[in-house]
Motif scaffolding. Structure first.
Motif, mmCIF file in Angstrom:
data_model
loop_
_atom_site.group_PDB
_atom_site.id
_atom_site.type_symbol
_atom_site.label_atom_id
_atom_site.label_comp_id
_atom_site.label_asym_id
_atom_site.label_seq_id
_atom_site.Cartn_x
_atom_site.Cartn_y
_atom_site.Cartn_z
ATOM 1 N N ILE A 33 0.778 -1.164 0.006
ATOM 2 C CA ILE A 33 0.100 -0.022 -0.017
ATOM 3 C C ILE A 33 0.813 1.262 0.030
ATOM 4 C CG2 ILE A 33 -0.119 0.271 2.516
ATOM 5 C CD1 ILE A 33 -3.111 0.937 -0.200
ATOM 6 N N ASP A 34 1.955 1.203 0.734
ATOM 7 C CA ASP A 34 2.985 2.424 0.518
ATOM 8 C C ASP A 34 3.392 2.757 -1.084
ATOM 9 O OD1 ASP A 34 2.939 2.334 3.281
ATOM 10 O OD2 ASP A 34 4.668 0.953 3.529
ATOM 11 N N LEU A 35 3.717 1.453 -1.709
ATOM 12 C CA LEU A 35 4.012 1.787 -3.084
ATOM 13 C C LEU A 35 2.937 2.268 -3.861
ATOM 14 C CD1 LEU A 35 5.992 -1.525 -3.496
ATOM 15 C CD2 LEU A 35 7.172 0.814 -3.698
ATOM 16 N N ALA A 36 1.566 1.714 -3.420
ATOM 17 C CA ALA A 36 0.520 2.293 -4.218
ATOM 18 C C ALA A 36 0.295 3.558 -3.960
ATOM 19 C CB ALA A 36 -0.657 1.469 -3.849
ATOM 20 N N LEU A 37 0.540 4.121 -2.796
ATOM 21 C CA LEU A 37 0.227 5.673 -2.544
ATOM 22 C C LEU A 37 1.375 6.727 -2.803
ATOM 23 C CD1 LEU A 37 -1.625 5.237 0.840
ATOM 24 C CD2 LEU A 37 -2.704 5.699 -0.965
ATOM 25 N N HIS A 38 2.461 6.204 -3.632
ATOM 26 C CA HIS A 38 3.626 6.713 -3.759
ATOM 27 C C HIS A 38 3.208 7.281 -5.212
ATOM 28 C CE1 HIS A 38 7.677 8.174 -3.405
ATOM 29 N NE2 HIS A 38 8.069 7.847 -4.610
ATOM 30 N N LEU A 39 3.099 8.603 -5.458
ATOM 31 C CA LEU A 39 2.238 9.160 -6.221
ATOM 32 C C LEU A 39 3.193 10.257 -6.973
ATOM 33 C CD1 LEU A 39 -1.288 10.108 -4.819
ATOM 34 C CD2 LEU A 39 -0.571 8.013 -5.997
ATOM 35 N N LEU A 161 11.768 2.138 -9.982
ATOM 36 C CA LEU A 161 10.689 2.811 -9.023
ATOM 37 C C LEU A 161 9.472 2.434 -9.632
ATOM 38 C CD1 LEU A 161 9.966 4.030 -6.422
ATOM 39 C CD2 LEU A 161 10.435 6.001 -7.493
ATOM 40 N N ARG A 162 9.307 2.741 -11.009
ATOM 41 C CA ARG A 162 7.929 2.466 -11.558
ATOM 42 C C ARG A 162 7.587 0.807 -11.627
ATOM 43 N NH1 ARG A 162 10.400 5.779 -16.397
ATOM 44 N NH2 ARG A 162 9.632 8.165 -15.968
ATOM 45 N N LYS A 163 8.735 0.154 -11.914
ATOM 46 C CA LYS A 163 8.155 -1.350 -11.881
ATOM 47 C C LYS A 163 7.747 -1.661 -10.249
ATOM 48 C CE LYS A 163 10.361 -5.896 -12.634
ATOM 49 N NZ LYS A 163 11.574 -6.657 -13.037
ATOM 50 N N ALA A 164 8.453 -1.141 -9.366
ATOM 51 C CA ALA A 164 8.178 -1.460 -8.118
ATOM 52 C C ALA A 164 6.565 -1.057 -7.485
ATOM 53 C CB ALA A 164 9.227 -0.995 -6.976
ATOM 54 N N VAL A 165 6.510 0.212 -8.189
ATOM 55 C CA VAL A 165 5.050 0.720 -7.905
ATOM 56 C C VAL A 165 3.985 0.008 -8.641
ATOM 57 C CG1 VAL A 165 3.714 2.793 -8.192
ATOM 58 C CG2 VAL A 165 6.003 3.114 -7.272
ATOM 59 N N ALA A 166 4.318 -0.327 -9.771
ATOM 60 C CA ALA A 166 3.369 -1.037 -10.340
ATOM 61 C C ALA A 166 2.936 -2.326 -9.851
ATOM 62 C CB ALA A 166 3.705 -1.493 -11.905
ATOM 63 N N GLY A 167 4.171 -3.165 -9.372
ATOM 64 C CA GLY A 167 3.916 -4.289 -8.530
ATOM 65 C C GLY A 167 3.133 -3.898 -7.165
ATOM 66 N N GLY A 168 3.413 -3.043 -6.461
ATOM 67 C CA GLY A 168 2.816 -2.766 -5.414
ATOM 68 C C GLY A 168 1.417 -2.572 -5.506
ATOM 69 N N LEU A 169 0.888 -1.686 -6.683
ATOM 70 C CA LEU A 169 -0.490 -1.232 -7.174
ATOM 71 C C LEU A 169 -1.180 -2.533 -7.284
ATOM 72 C CD1 LEU A 169 -2.212 0.973 -7.602
ATOM 73 C CD2 LEU A 169 -1.610 0.956 -9.990
#
Length: 718
Positions: A33-39, A161-169
């Motif tokens: 959820i931290d990654l999903a909320l990293h906007l 970072l984009r890859k990590a955020v996409a995974g978290g999302l």
């Protein structure tokens, strides 16, 4: 055939922690959820390519072309120069002033490259300086959404970072928690909002996304405010379930005795807030109240009245201030008011050592010292209270969360079945002794908490940062306080200011001269306190010029302040150690050197050091040009108003809530997305939903707080 022994299941090997993992953790991106909320901070449009011929000077665009030339140029400086030629035969130069050898190999002649950047008119035609460039294959698909650009660190590339955020999302639980009946109807779901922000559709106007006005942003702001409101309302309800000593003022007791001997009458506002505090102390629920009032509004005497209620009931009171000078000012006033009533006041600071300190610690532990005044030394491990009933924190926003939590935890367990009598005849539970059977003891009692601030909090900020507090406001000044005139001068007018000092001192008045630094700084060309002291001694040889700053030994600071208060020192050169608490009625002129370097609330506090007597007083703000827009706004506010609440409102506009109060000194941003000033309507809705959700769905309230705050919730409630 005998069966072979069953092999024990091997645990799955742990994945090695990579540099990217450490960088993500440094950014606070631990949970999905931290990654999903990293906007994203902004967006780049990589969904289309344009012919080189259509690029215009100053416009950003993306082209796809073949490397026709790649070379290192050494004049006027070493740089990589790559020339692209597209299918129409048009050229574009890519210029890299900083590059790695691998970049030259990647951008080799014959490679097909996509480059995106701002086109500029160069000497040999259009060029892009430091564009985003990558090698592609012919016909490679274009992205189907705007490309997000995230806040990151040097150790973490955008691609990783984009890859990590996409995974978290993809992995995060984004199901709706708040029942639809409670949610504002106009807001999208959380899943829809995050998809829109992380993967905006091509052709979508990025401006509403970047300025946070898009409905997707409104949803995230609402959820964040809701979590914050829930957390503080939960903390408030939790405190209401705890027990505190019931402290009531007795008839004819210390409280009335103090009122009778005060050399002045309380203002109606002081009486009102004193009554509010007394009512809280008389309840079995821990008080958690913020007492706010402008500079000189008389908060200390209200604190003294609260202390007499506590001490009269047989309990102890502690008052903690952020600086030794402020603590000592409180000590002098409180001793003057309370010592004639037979109350022993202990003085605890880091500078008190040896036998004197040991004696004070004994008086506190035995209960002989009914009131303890000091700095952060009050919460040191060796300080033990016999019966702490009230903890007062002055200028509370200048303490960190850990310090405030430590003070709250200082109460030792105390209870008992038979009441003891306080000085005013009111009941107070006796202390237990070492070795008592703890099973016979009642529940732990929490101290009442009173926090004081001379930086009034605007309504929206109070609702956001202090939703868990009850707020008392002293909204009038005592009679006899004269308005302070504020004047603004360039530092080229120093001689005129010194001439004014000579005039003031000739009339028997005293002067403060405040500097931002103690000694000269190689990094900042600011007038420093030692240099100013030397200059004033030369310019005013017939006057005594004092110097005080935070690096001086405590005894030396005390001696200087005593001489200034006694009138021996005509001009006191100081750093901001005199910002709060100093009360010399004869001081009529305040000079602030490099005023553009001070915060607005600091300037207002410094101005409040004069105008404490019947004489007309002046605050001179010396500035050095050029001024930033923020500095101009601060100085303009100082010239236009002396109202602390208006000053605070403007400070909030200039700096924002996080910087203004140090994000409540948690070390982490209090609100990442919402702004109390801009989003007041959302804040009011979040407050309404928080109260309804806690009442009807407390488990869902816990889930929402956990999603948004994790283990940071306790920082909001300190």
């Amino acid at each position: 055939m005998p069966s072979s022994p069953t092999a024990s299941a091997e645990p799955a090997p742990r994945r090695a922690i990579t540099a990217a993992d450490k960088a993500l953790e440094k950014l606070g991106l631990v949970r999905d959820i931290d990654l999903a909320l990293h906007l994203p901070l902004r967006y780049e449009d990589e969904t289309r390519v344009v012919p080189i011929a259509t690029l215009r000077d100053g416009e950003t665009g993306q082209v796809e072309a073949t490397v026709a030339e790649s070379r290192i140029q050494f004049r006027p400086r070493r740089q990589l120069v790559v020339t692209l030629k597209d299918e129409h035969g048009d050229d574009l130069v890519l210029r890299f002033l900083h590059f790695y050898p691998s970049q030259q190999k990647t951008l080799a002649v014959g490679r097909l490259v996509r480059a995106r950047g701002e086109a500029r008119g160069g000497f040999f035609g259009l060029e892009m300086v430091h564009p985003a460039a990558k090698v592609v294959t012919a016909g490679a698909p274009l992205p189907t959404s705007l490309t997000p650009v995230y806040p990151t660190t040097v150790q973490l590339s955008q691609a990783v970072l984009r890859k990590a955020v996409a995974g978290g999302l993809a992995r995060a639980d984004l199901d709706e928690i708040v029942p639809p009946a409670l949610m504002p109807a106009r807001l999208p779901t959380l899943r829809e909002a995050l998809r829109r922000l992380h993967e905006p559709a091509p052709g979508l106007d990025a401006q509403p996304l970047e300025d946070r006005s898009h409905p997707a942003w409104q949803r995230l702001k609402f959820d964040e405010l809701l979590a914050q409101q829930l957390s503080q309302l939960q903390a408030k309800r939790e405190r209401e379930r705890q027990r505190a000593p019931v402290l009531r003022q007795g008839r004819g007791g210390l409280h009335e005795s103090l009122l009778a001997q005060l050399p002045f009458q309380l203002t109606p506002a002081q009486r009102r807030v004193a009554d509010e505090i007394a009512r809280d102390l008389g309840r079995a629920v821990p008080m958690h109240r913020l007492l706010q009032g402008d500079v000189g509004s008389g908060k200390t005497v209200v604190a003294a009245l609260a202390a007499t209620v506590v001490i009269g009931a047989g309990w102890q009171c502690a008052l903690m201030a952020p600086t030794e000078i402020l603590a000592e000012q409180h000590l002098k006033k409180l001793v003057g008011w309370l010592a004639p009533l037979g109350i022993t006041v202990a003085w605890l600071t880091g500078s008190r050592k040896g036998k004197a300190r040991a004696k004070m610690l004994e008086q506190v532990a035995s209960g002989e010292a009914a009131l303890v005044v000091g700095t952060h030394a009050v919460i040191e491990e060796q300080v033990r209270f016999a019966r702490l009933g009230l903890a007062i924190i002055d200028e509370q926003h200048r303490f960190g969360v850990t310090q405030r939590l430590a003070l709250r935890a200082k109460l030792v367990d105390q209870t008992g079945p038979s009441p003891a009598r306080g000085r005013d005849g009111e009941g107070a539970g006796p202390l237990h002794t070492e070795g008592e059977d703890r099973a016979q003891l009642g529940p732990r009692l929490e101290p009442h908490m009173l926090m004081m601030s001379a930086t009034p909090i605007p309504r929206t900020l109070a609702m956001t940062l202090f939703a868990d507090l009850d707020v008392s406001t002293i909204d009038e000044l005592p009679p006899g306080r004269t308005p302070v005139e504020t004047r603004l001068f360039s530092d080229s007018k120093r001689d005129e200011v010194i001439a004014r000092i000579r005039d003031e001192a000739g009339r028997g008045r005293q002067v403060y001269w405040v500097c931002p630094l103690v000694e000269a700084s190689a990094a900042l060309d600011l007038q420093n306190a030692r240099e100013t002291h030397t200059q004033l001694c030369e310019a005013l040889p017939d006057m005594m010029i004092g110097l005080i700053h935070g690096r001086m030994p405590a005894a030396e600071k005390t001696a200087v302040m005593s001489m200034f208060a006694g009138g021996q020192i005509a001009v006191l050169v100081a750093t901001t150690v005199i910002e709060v608490g100093v009360d010399v009625a004869n001081a009529s002129l305040m000079v602030v050197e490099h005023a553009e370097r001070f915060g607005l609330s600091q300037l207002h506090q410094l101005r409040g050091r004069v105008g404490r007597g019947p004489t007309a007083s002046v605050c001179v703000l010396l500035y050095t040009a050029p001024l930033s827009d923020a500095a101009k706004a601060r100085l303009k506010a100082m010239l236009e108003t002396g109202d602390g609440f208006e000053i605070s409102r403007r400070d909030l506009e200039i700096r924002g809530p996080g910087e203004m109060l140090g994000a409540r000194q948690s070390g982490a941003a209090l609100l990442r997305f919402a702004d109390p000033l801009e989003d007041e309507a959302l804040l009011l809705e979040a407050r309404r939903v928080a109260e309804a959700l806690l009442e009807s769905h407390p488990v869902l309230a816990d889930r929402h707080v956990e999603r948004w705050l994790g283990d940071r919730a306790h920082y909001l409630n300190a």
